[in-house]
Design a protein around this motif. Structure first.
Motif, PDB file in Angstrom:
ATOM      1  N   LEU A  93       0.860  -1.180   0.000  1.00 12.50           N
ATOM      2  CA  LEU A  93       0.000   0.000   0.000  1.00 12.50           C
ATOM      3  C   LEU A  93       0.896   1.229   0.000  1.00 12.50           C
ATOM      4  O   LEU A  93       2.079   1.154   0.327  1.00 12.50           O
ATOM      5  CB  LEU A  93      -0.888   0.022   1.244  1.00 12.50           C
ATOM      6  CG  LEU A  93      -1.936  -1.095   1.389  1.00 12.50           C
ATOM      7  CD1 LEU A  93      -2.711  -0.915   2.685  1.00 12.50           C
ATOM      8  CD2 LEU A  93      -2.885  -1.129   0.208  1.00 12.50           C
ATOM      9  N   PHE A 101      -5.650   3.419   6.496  1.00 12.44           N
ATOM     10  CA  PHE A 101      -6.076   2.155   7.097  1.00 12.44           C
ATOM     11  C   PHE A 101      -6.128   2.302   8.612  1.00 12.44           C
ATOM     12  O   PHE A 101      -7.099   1.928   9.267  1.00 12.44           O
ATOM     13  CB  PHE A 101      -5.089   1.047   6.705  1.00 12.44           C
ATOM     14  CG  PHE A 101      -5.402  -0.298   7.297  1.00 12.44           C
ATOM     15  CD1 PHE A 101      -6.244  -1.172   6.641  1.00 12.44           C
ATOM     16  CD2 PHE A 101      -4.845  -0.684   8.504  1.00 12.44           C
ATOM     17  CE1 PHE A 101      -6.537  -2.414   7.186  1.00 12.44           C
ATOM     18  CE2 PHE A 101      -5.138  -1.918   9.057  1.00 12.44           C
ATOM     19  CZ  PHE A 101      -5.983  -2.785   8.394  1.00 12.44           C
ATOM     20  N   LEU A 105      -9.300   2.157  11.149  1.00  9.01           N
ATOM     21  CA  LEU A 105      -9.298   1.144  12.198  1.00  9.01           C
ATOM     22  C   LEU A 105      -9.579   1.765  13.562  1.00  9.01           C
ATOM     23  O   LEU A 105     -10.181   1.144  14.429  1.00  9.01           O
ATOM     24  CB  LEU A 105      -7.922   0.465  12.214  1.00  9.01           C
ATOM     25  CG  LEU A 105      -7.803  -0.990  12.591  1.00  9.01           C
ATOM     26  CD1 LEU A 105      -8.772  -1.845  11.826  1.00  9.01           C
ATOM     27  CD2 LEU A 105      -6.383  -1.463  12.344  1.00  9.01           C
TER      28      LEU A 105
ATOM     29  N   ILE B  33     -10.701  -4.029   7.423  1.00  6.57           N
ATOM     30  CA  ILE B  33      -9.946  -5.212   7.003  1.00  6.57           C
ATOM     31  C   ILE B  33     -10.491  -5.730   5.666  1.00  6.57           C
ATOM     32  O   ILE B  33      -9.724  -6.091   4.772  1.00  6.57           O
ATOM     33  CB  ILE B  33     -10.005  -6.286   8.105  1.00  6.57           C
ATOM     34  CG1 ILE B  33      -9.239  -5.783   9.321  1.00  6.57           C
ATOM     35  CG2 ILE B  33      -9.436  -7.603   7.612  1.00  6.57           C
ATOM     36  CD1 ILE B  33      -9.461  -6.584  10.565  1.00  6.57           C
ATOM     37  N   LEU B  35     -12.007  -3.967   3.374  1.00  2.33           N
ATOM     38  CA  LEU B  35     -11.658  -3.022   2.307  1.00  2.33           C
ATOM     39  C   LEU B  35     -10.235  -3.255   1.803  1.00  2.33           C
ATOM     40  O   LEU B  35      -9.966  -3.212   0.610  1.00  2.33           O
ATOM     41  CB  LEU B  35     -11.805  -1.588   2.827  1.00  2.33           C
ATOM     42  CG  LEU B  35     -11.625  -0.492   1.796  1.00  2.33           C
ATOM     43  CD1 LEU B  35     -12.754  -0.536   0.782  1.00  2.33           C
ATOM     44  CD2 LEU B  35     -11.579   0.878   2.465  1.00  2.33           C
ATOM     45  N   ARG B  36      -9.328  -3.533   2.742  1.00  4.39           N
ATOM     46  CA  ARG B  36      -7.935  -3.733   2.355  1.00  4.39           C
ATOM     47  C   ARG B  36      -7.795  -4.969   1.464  1.00  4.39           C
ATOM     48  O   ARG B  36      -7.091  -4.937   0.457  1.00  4.39           O
ATOM     49  CB  ARG B  36      -7.079  -3.884   3.620  1.00  4.39           C
ATOM     50  CG  ARG B  36      -5.655  -4.298   3.346  1.00  4.39           C
ATOM     51  CD  ARG B  36      -4.807  -4.177   4.594  1.00  4.39           C
ATOM     52  NE  ARG B  36      -3.488  -4.728   4.383  1.00  4.39           N
ATOM     53  CZ  ARG B  36      -3.107  -5.929   4.819  1.00  4.39           C
ATOM     54  NH1 ARG B  36      -3.940  -6.683   5.496  1.00  4.39           N
ATOM     55  NH2 ARG B  36      -1.889  -6.363   4.582  1.00  4.39           N
ATOM     56  N   ARG B  39      -9.302  -4.175  -1.984  1.00  7.51           N
ATOM     57  CA  ARG B  39      -8.491  -3.212  -2.717  1.00  7.51           C
ATOM     58  C   ARG B  39      -7.209  -3.866  -3.252  1.00  7.51           C
ATOM     59  O   ARG B  39      -6.791  -3.641  -4.381  1.00  7.51           O
ATOM     60  CB  ARG B  39      -8.150  -2.050  -1.789  1.00  7.51           C
ATOM     61  CG  ARG B  39      -7.514  -0.901  -2.505  1.00  7.51           C
ATOM     62  CD  ARG B  39      -7.259   0.229  -1.559  1.00  7.51           C
ATOM     63  NE  ARG B  39      -8.440   1.071  -1.363  1.00  7.51           N
ATOM     64  CZ  ARG B  39      -8.444   2.129  -0.565  1.00  7.51           C
ATOM     65  NH1 ARG B  39      -7.366   2.439   0.119  1.00  7.51           N
ATOM     66  NH2 ARG B  39      -9.511   2.867  -0.451  1.00  7.51           N
TER      67      ARG B  39
END
Lengths: 321, 284
Positions: A93, A101, A105, B33, B35-36, B39
């Motif tokens: 990323l 992220f 979170l 989590i 979404l990651r 993606r």
């Protein structure tokens, strides 16, 4: 801010049990920089692991920001930020995505998240690289990004596990600048571990760990005082006169060699000017050395900090994660 | 240094606030989590292509080879009679099975991301966040199953070439079904990955598990008329019911009923999710 009570952790290994942290208790004040000093495998990382709820204590507990690490881990986690010893970024990323992220979170509102991310990227000087994949970053850049990430959600306590390990001196200086800036601007309580003596000097209080035990806790100055006094090394052509004069002032030299006299005094900085003025003989050089934390550690444990060939320590460091 | 004071009373956040906030924290965690995973899938084009080409090869080469070659070699006239209404040939028969295979492999191997995350240290970032371990397990499972569902959707592109007519309604019904099957399969992968440290180990174990699951699911051959021992294994295999459900919707042929299929996959999925959550709960 941090109140550690009889924290104890035992690891089971194939060869039996190893006590990684042995009945450790201490407190850390709000807004201070607290340092944990000790060789590899002393139990520093295990202690941090328990304080940030990644590891369960075998017994004992700690209160962080008013929350119990065993009974209220959720709220402890909301109160802390963490910069790990090993990298923990998603390299596939971008820098900004890693921060996003994290913000998601920790459930930061979108606008606030954007604002904090911009600010943190600025602080760690990564604005121009924010859309690059982290895998293309240098070690120093990654570490800076991790520090930025640890701060996005406004933690009350920031844990830094060996924050400058393996970084070049220039980057280390930069990171220390950030840490001081943080403490000033965000009133974050900072808890760090290190085995660099120079870094421990930045802390208000230092806990010294060895073999899982907390063997000393004081200010850097206080710790140094336990080791001894300031040491003065003087060279002169008149060694005899010099020793006689020292004796007249009630000082006994630790060592005398040809042209060189070594002795200890209290408060060497104040002692030197008057001594030089009053001494009835000519000196070639005079040199003041103060005890270092390295000396403190040596005195307390009988070993140097970066000493190797310690089988117990090695076995422990293998179990730390 | 020793502490003789009475422990301070713990602050107790208002109960309502506590529940809603923890609940929302976990929900945000699951979403983040998920979404990651999605993606990263979208960004990894080679992986998408690879995961599409492999089942295409199964269909085209293995399907054609077996469908045409075997009847000729062993003396059965091809297309002597249709196997069942709506199933004109072998290729059509295995098509839903190949979709199930895609789901199986994509689901299970998406769980490898957990081991990868642990290796690069990223798992710690997640584990220390204010979300429960269950939220991590559920987020990972949902992420992996969404990825598998998308990959399964790509398989639908082959339908016209196989003369399988899929109406828009069927396609719409397929989406939740694909997700449903993928969810239980991903949960199985996550349950294993949560307990494993090495990628190689995971790959080996999962091959041991997924290949028999695939072979014994009726994906490649009809399941009646098999020897007794094999019938037992086929009946016990949860994927059998996934294949059956897919075949039912895609080509209108089934051996059980869709309801039974969904029930078995659901029970299996919940059990696996339970194992996955437990795997994370005990994680240090």
């Amino acid at each position: 801010m941090i109140d550690v009570r009889h924290l104890h952790r035992v690891f089971r290994t194939k060869k039996g049990t190893v006590t990684a942290v042995n009945d450790v208790s201490f407190t850390v004040e709000r807004g201070e920089i607290f340092g944990f000093l000790g060789p590899n495998g002393a139990g520093k990382t295990t202690t941090i692991g328990m304080l940030c709820t990644l590891l369960r204590p075998t017994s004992g507990t700690a209160i962080l920001n008013g929350f119990d690490i065993v009974k209220q881990p959720h709220y402890v986690r909301k109160s802390i930020g963490l910069v790990f010893q090993d990298p923990s970024l998603d390299e596939r990323l971008t820098a900004r995505e890693n921060l996003e992220f994290h913000a998601r979170l920790y459930r930061l509102p979108k606008d606030l998240a954007r604002e904090r991310i911009d600010r943190m990227l600025e602080m760690v000087e990564l604005v121009s690289r924010q859309d690059d994949l982290v895998k293309n970053f240098s070690g120093g850049m990654k570490r800076r990004l991790e520090i930025a990430r640890g701060l996005i959600h406004h933690p009350r306590i920031l844990f830094l596990d060996e924050p400058t390990l393996g970084l070049d001196p220039q980057t280390r200086v930069c990171i220390w600048d950030y840490i001081h800036q943080l403490q000033r601007e965000e009133q974050v309580t900072i808890f760090l571990t290190t085995h660099y003596m120079e870094e421990a000097e930045h802390c208000r209080h230092i806990g010294v760990m060895d073999y899982g035990k907390l063997i000393g806790l004081d200010t850097p100055e206080g710790l140094k005082k336990t080791v001894g006094e300031d040491r003065i090394t003087m060279t002169t052509l008149h060694v005899k006169q010099a020793t006689a004069y020292l004796a007249s002032r009630g000082l006994s030299p630790l060592g005398v060699r040809e042209r060189e006299v070594v002795f200890e005094v209290q408060n060497g900085e104040a002692f030197l000017p008057s001594f030089v003025k009053q001494a009835p003989f000519d000196m070639l050089t005079i040199n003041l050395t103060r005890p270092t934390l390295e000396d403190v550690f040596l005195r307390m444990t009988g070993r140097t900090l970066r000493g190797e060939g310690d089988p117990v320590g090695a076995a422990r460091s293998g179990r730390r994660r | 240094m020793s502490d003789t004071r009475e422990p301070a009373p713990l602050p107790s956040p208002a109960v309502a606030d506590m529940i809603s906030s923890r609940w929302l924290d976990n929900l945000a965690g699951v979403y983040t989590i998920w979404l990651r995973e999605v993606r990263k899938f979208w960004r990894d084009r080679p992986r998408i292509i690879g995961a599409t080409v492999q089942p295409a090869l199964f269909l085209l080469l293995l399907g054609t080879g077996i469908g045409q070659g075997i009847p000729r070699a062993f003396g059965v006239e091809p297309a002597a009679r249709s196997f069942a209404p709506g199933v004109p040939n072998y290729l059509t028969y295995i098509y839903p099975g190949i979709i199930a295979m895609t789901l199986l492999f994509t689901s299970v191997f998406s769980a490898i991301s957990i081991i990868w995350d642990r290796e690069i240290g990223f798992l710690k970032e997640v584990m220390v966040a204010p979300i429960s371990r269950s939220a991590v397990a559920i987020g990972k499972t949902l992420g992996g199953s969404t990825v598998a569902m998308l990959q399964g959707c790509l398989m639908l592109l082959f339908a016209p070439f196989l003369h399988v007519a899929l109406s828009w309604g069927t396609m719409l019904a397929l989406l939740p079904l694909l997700l449903y099957i993928s969810f239980s399969l991903t949960a199985m992968g996550i349950a294993a990955a949560a307990r494993m440290r090495s990628m190689q180990g995971f790959t080996v174990i999962m091959n041991f598990l997924t290949l028999p699951m695939f072979f014994l699911s009726g994906a490649m051959f009809p399941i009646d008329g098999l020897p007794r021992w094999m019938t037992v294994l086929v009946t016990l295999n949860p994927l059998t019911y996934g294949v059956d459900a897919l075949r039912s919707v895609v080509i209108g042929f089934h051996q059980y009923g869709v309801l039974q299929d969904l029930l078995v996959m659901g029970v299996f999925g919940v059990a696996m999710l339970g194992l996955a959550v437990m795997g994370f709960e005990s994680h240090e």
